[in-house]
Design a protein around this motif. Structure first.
Motif, PDB file in Angstrom:
ATOM      1  N   VAL A  42       0.841  -1.200   0.000  1.00 38.47           N
ATOM      2  CA  VAL A  42       0.000   0.000   0.000  1.00 38.47           C
ATOM      3  C   VAL A  42       0.875   1.248   0.000  1.00 38.47           C
ATOM      4  CG1 VAL A  42      -1.681   1.337   1.324  1.00 38.47           C
ATOM      5  CG2 VAL A  42      -1.989  -1.121   1.043  1.00 38.47           C
ATOM      6  N   ASP A  43       1.898   1.284   0.851  1.00 40.66           N
ATOM      7  CA  ASP A  43       2.808   2.431   0.880  1.00 40.66           C
ATOM      8  C   ASP A  43       3.500   2.620  -0.467  1.00 40.66           C
ATOM      9  OD1 ASP A  43       2.135   2.860   3.515  1.00 40.66           O
ATOM     10  OD2 ASP A  43       3.924   1.862   4.322  1.00 40.66           O
ATOM     11  N   TYR A  44       3.929   1.512  -1.079  1.00 33.21           N
ATOM     12  CA  TYR A  44       4.580   1.566  -2.389  1.00 33.21           C
ATOM     13  C   TYR A  44       3.642   2.157  -3.439  1.00 33.21           C
ATOM     14  CZ  TYR A  44       6.787   0.026  -6.710  1.00 33.21           C
ATOM     15  OH  TYR A  44       7.343  -0.005  -7.958  1.00 33.21           O
ATOM     16  N   LEU A  45       2.398   1.677  -3.465  1.00 28.73           N
ATOM     17  CA  LEU A  45       1.438   2.175  -4.444  1.00 28.73           C
ATOM     18  C   LEU A  45       1.155   3.659  -4.260  1.00 28.73           C
ATOM     19  CD1 LEU A  45      -1.104  -0.775  -4.517  1.00 28.73           C
ATOM     20  CD2 LEU A  45       0.400  -0.044  -6.373  1.00 28.73           C
ATOM     21  N   LEU A  46       0.953   4.070  -3.018  1.00 26.96           N
ATOM     22  CA  LEU A  46       0.632   5.469  -2.750  1.00 26.96           C
ATOM     23  C   LEU A  46       1.796   6.391  -3.088  1.00 26.96           C
ATOM     24  CD1 LEU A  46      -1.385   5.086   0.571  1.00 26.96           C
ATOM     25  CD2 LEU A  46      -2.277   5.487  -1.728  1.00 26.96           C
ATOM     26  N   SER A  47       3.026   5.912  -2.950  1.00 21.75           N
ATOM     27  CA  SER A  47       4.178   6.772  -3.234  1.00 21.75           C
ATOM     28  C   SER A  47       4.630   6.733  -4.694  1.00 21.75           C
ATOM     29  CB  SER A  47       5.349   6.405  -2.323  1.00 21.75           C
ATOM     30  OG  SER A  47       5.795   5.101  -2.595  1.00 21.75           O
ATOM     31  N   HIS A  48       4.291   5.684  -5.452  1.00 20.97           N
ATOM     32  CA  HIS A  48       4.775   5.552  -6.822  1.00 20.97           C
ATOM     33  C   HIS A  48       3.706   5.746  -7.903  1.00 20.97           C
ATOM     34  CE1 HIS A  48       8.150   3.750  -4.691  1.00 20.97           C
ATOM     35  NE2 HIS A  48       8.855   4.056  -5.766  1.00 20.97           N
ATOM     36  N   CYS A  49       2.476   5.995  -7.519  1.00 24.95           N
ATOM     37  CA  CYS A  49       1.409   6.184  -8.504  1.00 24.95           C
ATOM     38  C   CYS A  49       0.936   7.628  -8.492  1.00 24.95           C
ATOM     39  CB  CYS A  49       0.230   5.265  -8.212  1.00 24.95           C
ATOM     40  SG  CYS A  49       0.621   3.530  -8.435  1.00 24.95           S
ATOM     41  N   SER A  50       0.734   8.164  -9.685  1.00 19.04           N
ATOM     42  CA  SER A  50       0.222   9.526  -9.796  1.00 19.04           C
ATOM     43  C   SER A  50      -1.301   9.523  -9.680  1.00 19.04           C
ATOM     44  CB  SER A  50       0.637  10.117 -11.144  1.00 19.04           C
ATOM     45  OG  SER A  50       0.041   9.385 -12.188  1.00 19.04           O
ATOM     46  N   ALA A  51      -1.877  10.705  -9.686  1.00 22.89           N
ATOM     47  CA  ALA A  51      -3.333  10.833  -9.579  1.00 22.89           C
ATOM     48  C   ALA A  51      -4.040  10.176 -10.756  1.00 22.89           C
ATOM     49  CB  ALA A  51      -3.727  12.305  -9.486  1.00 22.89           C
ATOM     50  N   GLU A  52      -3.365  10.085 -11.921  1.00 21.39           N
ATOM     51  CA  GLU A  52      -3.975   9.475 -13.104  1.00 21.39           C
ATOM     52  C   GLU A  52      -4.172   7.969 -12.949  1.00 21.39           C
ATOM     53  OE1 GLU A  52      -1.123  11.550 -13.547  1.00 21.39           O
ATOM     54  OE2 GLU A  52      -2.490  13.234 -13.786  1.00 21.39           O
ATOM     55  N   ALA A  53      -3.503   7.345 -11.974  1.00 23.87           N
ATOM     56  CA  ALA A  53      -3.646   5.901 -11.766  1.00 23.87           C
ATOM     57  C   ALA A  53      -5.079   5.551 -11.375  1.00 23.87           C
ATOM     58  CB  ALA A  53      -2.675   5.410 -10.698  1.00 23.87           C
ATOM     59  N   GLY A  54      -5.729   6.422 -10.615  1.00 24.74           N
ATOM     60  CA  GLY A  54      -7.137   6.252 -10.268  1.00 24.74           C
ATOM     61  C   GLY A  54      -7.505   4.869  -9.780  1.00 24.74           C
ATOM     62  N   GLY A  55      -7.097   4.500  -8.588  1.00 29.02           N
ATOM     63  CA  GLY A  55      -7.379   3.162  -8.094  1.00 29.02           C
ATOM     64  C   GLY A  55      -7.965   3.124  -6.705  1.00 29.02           C
ATOM     65  N   ILE A  56      -8.486   1.966  -6.346  1.00 34.65           N
ATOM     66  CA  ILE A  56      -9.016   1.711  -5.006  1.00 34.65           C
ATOM     67  C   ILE A  56      -8.313   0.480  -4.455  1.00 34.65           C
ATOM     68  CG2 ILE A  56     -11.053   1.113  -3.650  1.00 34.65           C
ATOM     69  CD1 ILE A  56     -12.754   2.605  -5.606  1.00 34.65           C
ATOM     70  N   ILE A  57      -7.889   0.561  -3.197  1.00 35.26           N
ATOM     71  CA  ILE A  57      -7.209  -0.547  -2.527  1.00 35.26           C
ATOM     72  C   ILE A  57      -8.106  -1.030  -1.393  1.00 35.26           C
ATOM     73  CG2 ILE A  57      -5.169  -1.246  -1.236  1.00 35.26           C
ATOM     74  CD1 ILE A  57      -3.777   1.252  -2.502  1.00 35.26           C
ATOM     75  N   PHE A  58      -8.428  -2.316  -1.392  1.00 37.42           N
ATOM     76  CA  PHE A  58      -9.187  -2.942  -0.315  1.00 37.42           C
ATOM     77  C   PHE A  58      -8.224  -3.843   0.444  1.00 37.42           C
ATOM     78  CE2 PHE A  58     -12.152  -2.085  -3.707  1.00 37.42           C
ATOM     79  CZ  PHE A  58     -13.253  -1.547  -3.051  1.00 37.42           C
ATOM     80  N   LYS A  59      -8.027  -3.566   1.737  1.00 44.66           N
ATOM     81  CA  LYS A  59      -7.076  -4.333   2.544  1.00 44.66           C
ATOM     82  C   LYS A  59      -7.790  -4.887   3.758  1.00 44.66           C
ATOM     83  CE  LYS A  59      -3.014  -3.261   5.265  1.00 44.66           C
ATOM     84  NZ  LYS A  59      -3.618  -3.009   6.504  1.00 44.66           N
ATOM     85  N   SER A  60      -7.622  -6.179   4.027  1.00 45.31           N
ATOM     86  CA  SER A  60      -8.284  -6.780   5.182  1.00 45.31           C
ATOM     87  C   SER A  60      -7.609  -6.327   6.469  1.00 45.31           C
ATOM     88  CB  SER A  60      -8.284  -8.304   5.076  1.00 45.31           C
ATOM     89  OG  SER A  60      -6.967  -8.792   5.100  1.00 45.31           O
ATOM     90  N   LEU A  61      -8.415  -6.204   7.516  1.00 45.11           N
ATOM     91  CA  LEU A  61      -7.944  -5.819   8.848  1.00 45.11           C
ATOM     92  C   LEU A  61      -8.409  -6.866   9.859  1.00 45.11           C
ATOM     93  CD1 LEU A  61      -8.851  -2.004   8.952  1.00 45.11           C
ATOM     94  CD2 LEU A  61      -6.610  -3.004   8.548  1.00 45.11           C
ATOM     95  N   PRO A  62      -7.648  -7.049  10.944  1.00 43.39           N
ATOM     96  CA  PRO A  62      -8.050  -8.029  11.952  1.00 43.39           C
ATOM     97  C   PRO A  62      -9.142  -7.522  12.902  1.00 43.39           C
ATOM     98  CG  PRO A  62      -5.959  -7.054  12.547  1.00 43.39           C
ATOM     99  CD  PRO A  62      -6.316  -6.506  11.199  1.00 43.39           C
ATOM    100  N   CYS A  63      -9.554  -6.265  12.736  1.00 44.10           N
ATOM    101  CA  CYS A  63     -10.582  -5.700  13.621  1.00 44.10           C
ATOM    102  C   CYS A  63     -11.765  -5.204  12.785  1.00 44.10           C
ATOM    103  CB  CYS A  63      -9.981  -4.566  14.449  1.00 44.10           C
ATOM    104  SG  CYS A  63      -9.255  -3.257  13.449  1.00 44.10           S
TER     105      CYS A  63
END
Length: 96
Positions: A42-63
């Motif tokens: 997630v950190d990699y994607l947020l730092s290496h993708c520009s606004a034109e990437a236009g994506g959604i990340i769904f990440k599971s959480l233990p809570c």
């Protein structure tokens, strides 16, 4: 588990994503990596993708609620939060 749905990832990022993810459809990535690796991705994607990437990340959480939604740039669908629950807006109804 982590799911990434993107409109237009840079080629270098797409190649890197194939290390951790299965790509069942173009620009849809799914992986069952551990939480530490998921956070790194997630950190990699947020730092290496520009606004034109236009994506959604769904990440599971233990809570509760059991998942977290993050966005890359300006995705096609909007997010809202109701009582701490993140939701994707599919259709906005106009009131008469």
């Amino acid at each position: 588990m982590i799911v990434v749905v993107a409109n237009n990832l840079p080629p270098a990022v797409r190649g890197r994503m194939k290390l951790w993810f299965v790509e069942p459809r173009a620009n849809v990535y799914v992986s069952g990596v551990k939480d530490a690796v998921a956070n790194h991705v997630v950190d990699y994607l947020l730092s290496h993708c520009s606004a034109e990437a236009g994506g959604i990340i769904f990440k599971s959480l233990p809570c509760p609620p059991g998942y977290e939604i993050r966005t890359i740039g300006l995705p096609d669908k909007k997010l809202c939060e109701i009582s701490g629950l993140q939701l994707v807006i599919e259709k906005i109804l106009e009131s008469n």
